[in-house]
Design a protein around this motif. Structure first.
Motif, PDB file in Angstrom:
ATOM      1  N   LEU A 198     116.555  49.783 160.401  1.00  0.00           N
ATOM      2  CA  LEU A 198     115.757  49.390 161.555  1.00  0.00           C
ATOM      3  C   LEU A 198     115.927  47.900 161.812  1.00  0.00           C
ATOM      4  O   LEU A 198     116.020  47.102 160.891  1.00  0.00           O
ATOM      5  CB  LEU A 198     114.280  49.681 161.304  1.00  0.00           C
ATOM      6  N   LYS A 199     115.955  47.550 163.069  1.00  0.00           N
ATOM      7  CA  LYS A 199     116.011  46.151 163.453  1.00  0.00           C
ATOM      8  C   LYS A 199     114.586  45.604 163.390  1.00  0.00           C
ATOM      9  O   LYS A 199     113.658  46.181 163.948  1.00  0.00           O
ATOM     10  CB  LYS A 199     116.562  46.024 164.874  1.00  0.00           C
ATOM     11  N   VAL A 200     114.407  44.500 162.697  1.00  0.00           N
ATOM     12  CA  VAL A 200     113.099  43.866 162.596  1.00  0.00           C
ATOM     13  C   VAL A 200     113.081  42.695 163.562  1.00  0.00           C
ATOM     14  O   VAL A 200     113.951  41.827 163.511  1.00  0.00           O
ATOM     15  CB  VAL A 200     112.820  43.380 161.162  1.00  0.00           C
ATOM     16  N   VAL A 201     112.114  42.708 164.465  1.00  0.00           N
ATOM     17  CA  VAL A 201     111.972  41.623 165.433  1.00  0.00           C
ATOM     18  C   VAL A 201     110.596  41.007 165.275  1.00  0.00           C
ATOM     19  O   VAL A 201     109.644  41.659 164.880  1.00  0.00           O
ATOM     20  CB  VAL A 201     112.171  42.124 166.885  1.00  0.00           C
ATOM     21  N   SER A 202     110.488  39.744 165.585  1.00  0.00           N
ATOM     22  CA  SER A 202     109.198  39.080 165.501  1.00  0.00           C
ATOM     23  C   SER A 202     108.535  39.082 166.872  1.00  0.00           C
ATOM     24  O   SER A 202     109.205  39.131 167.904  1.00  0.00           O
ATOM     25  CB  SER A 202     109.362  37.651 164.994  1.00  0.00           C
ATOM     26  N   ASP A 203     107.231  39.051 166.860  1.00  0.00           N
ATOM     27  CA  ASP A 203     106.442  38.998 168.088  1.00  0.00           C
ATOM     28  C   ASP A 203     105.815  37.614 168.167  1.00  0.00           C
ATOM     29  O   ASP A 203     104.904  37.311 167.401  1.00  0.00           O
ATOM     30  CB  ASP A 203     105.367  40.081 168.068  1.00  0.00           C
ATOM     31  N   PRO A 204     106.321  36.765 169.051  1.00  0.00           N
ATOM     32  CA  PRO A 204     105.786  35.401 169.124  1.00  0.00           C
ATOM     33  C   PRO A 204     104.306  35.369 169.485  1.00  0.00           C
ATOM     34  O   PRO A 204     103.625  34.401 169.185  1.00  0.00           O
ATOM     35  CB  PRO A 204     106.634  34.717 170.193  1.00  0.00           C
ATOM     36  N   GLY A 205     103.780  36.444 170.061  1.00  0.00           N
ATOM     37  CA  GLY A 205     102.371  36.486 170.416  1.00  0.00           C
ATOM     38  C   GLY A 205     101.482  36.987 169.288  1.00  0.00           C
ATOM     39  O   GLY A 205     100.266  36.951 169.395  1.00  0.00           O
ATOM     40  N   ALA A 206     102.082  37.440 168.182  1.00  0.00           N
ATOM     41  CA  ALA A 206     101.299  37.969 167.064  1.00  0.00           C
ATOM     42  C   ALA A 206     100.607  36.827 166.327  1.00  0.00           C
ATOM     43  O   ALA A 206     101.112  35.713 166.251  1.00  0.00           O
ATOM     44  CB  ALA A 206     102.194  38.741 166.110  1.00  0.00           C
ATOM     45  N   MET A 229     108.057  51.770 157.289  1.00  0.00           N
ATOM     46  CA  MET A 229     107.546  51.718 158.645  1.00  0.00           C
ATOM     47  C   MET A 229     107.835  53.022 159.378  1.00  0.00           C
ATOM     48  O   MET A 229     107.035  53.460 160.178  1.00  0.00           O
ATOM     49  CB  MET A 229     108.147  50.530 159.399  1.00  0.00           C
ATOM     50  N   GLU A 230     108.999  53.613 159.083  1.00  0.00           N
ATOM     51  CA  GLU A 230     109.336  54.874 159.745  1.00  0.00           C
ATOM     52  C   GLU A 230     108.345  55.970 159.361  1.00  0.00           C
ATOM     53  O   GLU A 230     107.927  56.756 160.210  1.00  0.00           O
ATOM     54  CB  GLU A 230     110.743  55.322 159.369  1.00  0.00           C
TER      55      GLU A 230
END
Length: 64
Positions: free
Chosen positions: A36-44, A1-2
């Motif tokens: 890297l911190k992986v976060v989820s997007d509840p709107g995705a 991703m980077e």
């Protein structure tokens, strides 16, 4: 991703330069230096989440 982010940043710099502006990175660290911190997007959407998991599961081929 980077690595993808870096490529997109270069593309952004080119677009800004084409419009007469300037964009500079003042501080950068080598790819992979920090996790890297992986976060989820509840709107995705579900499709985006499946695509992301597929991408993240691929092996990384870094130059030596």
């Amino acid at each position: 991703m980077e690595t993808i982010w870096c490529g997109e940043f270069d593309r952004l710099k080119a677009l800004v330069a084409k419009a007469g502006g300037n964009l500079a990175m003042e501080f950068a660290r080598p790819v992979g230096q920090f996790p890297l911190k992986v976060v989820s997007d509840p709107g995705a959407s579900h499709d985006a989440a499946v695509s992301e998991r597929s991408y993240l599961s691929r092996p990384v081929n870094r130059p030596n």
